[in-house]
Enzyme design. Structure first.
Site, PDB file in Angstrom:
ATOM      1  N   GLY A  22      -0.939  12.030 -10.041  1.00  0.00           N
ATOM      2  CA  GLY A  22      -1.349  12.087  -8.644  1.00  0.00           C
ATOM      3  C   GLY A  22      -0.819  10.932  -7.826  1.00  0.00           C
ATOM      4  CB  ALA A  23       1.941   8.693  -8.469  1.00  0.00           C
ATOM      5  CG  ASN A  24       1.579  13.358  -4.162  1.00  0.00           C
ATOM      6  OD1 ASN A  24       0.821  13.418  -5.131  1.00  0.00           O
ATOM      7  ND2 ASN A  24       1.404  14.086  -3.081  1.00  0.00           N
ATOM      8  CB  THR A  25      -1.118  11.206  -1.439  1.00  0.00           C
ATOM      9  OG1 THR A  25      -1.779  10.858  -0.217  1.00  0.00           O
ATOM     10  CG2 THR A  25      -2.077  11.986  -2.323  1.00  0.00           C
ATOM     11  N   GLY A  26      -2.478   8.462  -1.616  1.00  0.00           N
ATOM     12  CA  GLY A  26      -3.738   7.792  -1.863  1.00  0.00           C
ATOM     13  C   GLY A  26      -3.717   6.716  -2.933  1.00  0.00           C
ATOM     14  N   GLY A  28      -3.251   6.908  -6.152  1.00  0.00           N
ATOM     15  CA  GLY A  28      -2.139   7.001  -7.093  1.00  0.00           C
ATOM     16  C   GLY A  28      -0.869   6.401  -6.536  1.00  0.00           C
ATOM     17  CB  SER A 146     -16.039   8.780  -8.890  1.00  0.00           C
ATOM     18  OG  SER A 146     -16.804   8.881  -7.710  1.00  0.00           O
ATOM     19  CE1 TYR A 173     -14.456  13.941  -7.590  1.00  0.00           C
ATOM     20  CE2 TYR A 173     -16.375  12.665  -6.911  1.00  0.00           C
ATOM     21  CZ  TYR A 173     -15.019  12.746  -7.176  1.00  0.00           C
ATOM     22  OH  TYR A 173     -14.223  11.634  -7.036  1.00  0.00           O
TER      23      TYR A 173
END
Length: 310
Positions: A22-26, A28, A146, A173
């Site tokens: 998940g490294a393309n945003t936020g 990550g 989380s 979640y």
């Protein structure tokens, strides 16, 4: 080191290979950026390759993009196989990707989307890559959990893991993020005898990222006003993960999060998890169920591989 741990405290990462989901945003993206800027070779493991390439173009350093759809066991196996062909070893695996509060959906393999993506996808991905980490002294698996693992409805519903009888998006979640911690702790217990690889967990506090896009409409409406008062940006939210991945003082089985009030924001610091997350019986039961659901067996449970490493 300074009293408050910052990116300036990241040791030289030259020669290390890091895989960040998940490294393309936020979170990550910020994790990948920090590691790459300190010399690591970083693999951005992402569902959308084109978005991954755009993210990589915004970072200075040695980066590659790997297709990875955590909602598909087939994609997870394909990604792990490709990484085996490209890398002789891996130093850091950052299990960061996640979904939060979506409407009831299932993965391609029929798992509830949050449990399937956040926990089972990372469980399988870790198991399929672990043989590349085990021979590397100082290698680490960092799993992002989380604050939601503490919510009242957070529990592992072994009688209805996929929420077939009813669906509560917040409770689902919470289950998935509790599962992340249970997995991280049980992985550390299993890794401890061989001593080269450790498992660590982290959480970002309240970070203002795209993960909130499925939050209730009322929250999305007031979010832009309230968020700056109660949350922190993605770069600060990623620091507990980055510290867990790079600080030489980190020990296996530790958990890092913000040091501020309620762990909502602040500098990365050693924190405690809920008693439920530390329950060894639940950890081991979830592990067995996860193996059965994914069909992935971890190599550290195979005596022949452990003999090769020794």
């Amino acid at each position: 080191m300074s009293e408050k741990w910052t990116e300036r405290d990241i040791p030289d990462q030259k020669g290390r290979v890091a895989v960040v989901t998940g490294a393309n945003t936020g979170l990550g993206f910020e994790t990948a950026r920090a590691l790459a800027e300190h010399g690591a070779t970083v693999v951005l493991a992402v569902r959308d390759v084109e978005k991954g390439k755009k993210a990589a173009a915004r970072i200075s350093g040695d980066l590659t993009v790997q297709a990875l759809d955590l909602t598909s066991l087939e994609s997870i196996r394909d990604a792990a196989a490709e990484l085996h062909t490209r890398h002789a070893s891996i130093d850091l695996l950052i299990n960061n990707a996640g979904v939060m509060y979506p409407p009831k959906q299932t993965t391609r393999d029929g798992f509830e989307l949050q449990f399937g993506t956040n926990h089972l996808g990372h469980f399988a991905f870790t198991g399929l890559l672990l043989d590349l980490l085990l021979p590397v002294p100082g290698s680490r698996v960092v799993t992002v959990s989380s604050l939601a693992h503490r919510l009242g409805g957070a529990a592992i519903h072994f009688d209805d893991l996929q929420w077939d009888r009813s669906y509560d998006r917040a409770a689902a979640y919470g289950q998935s993020k509790l599962a992340n911690l249970l997995f991280a702790y049980e992985l550390q217990r299993r890794l401890a005898p061989q001593g080269t690889t450790i498992s660590v967990a982290a959480h970002p506090g309240l970070a203002n990222t795209e993960l909130l896009r499925n939050a209730p409409a009322a929250f999305r409406l007031i979010g832009p006003i309230v968020a700056p008062l109660i949350s922190q940006d993605a770069a600060m939210g990623a620091l507990p993960t980055v510290r867990a991945a790079t600080d030489p003082a980190v020990l296996g089985g530790q958990y890092y999060g913000p040091d501020g009030r309620g762990e909502r924001r602040g500098d990365p610091h050693l924190v405690a998890s809920s008693p439920q997350a530390q329950n060894g019986t639940i950890q081991q039961r979830l592990w067995t169920v996860s193996e059965d659901l994914t069909g992935v067996k971890f190599p550290e449970t195979q005596p022949e591989l452990m003999e090769q490493i020794k």
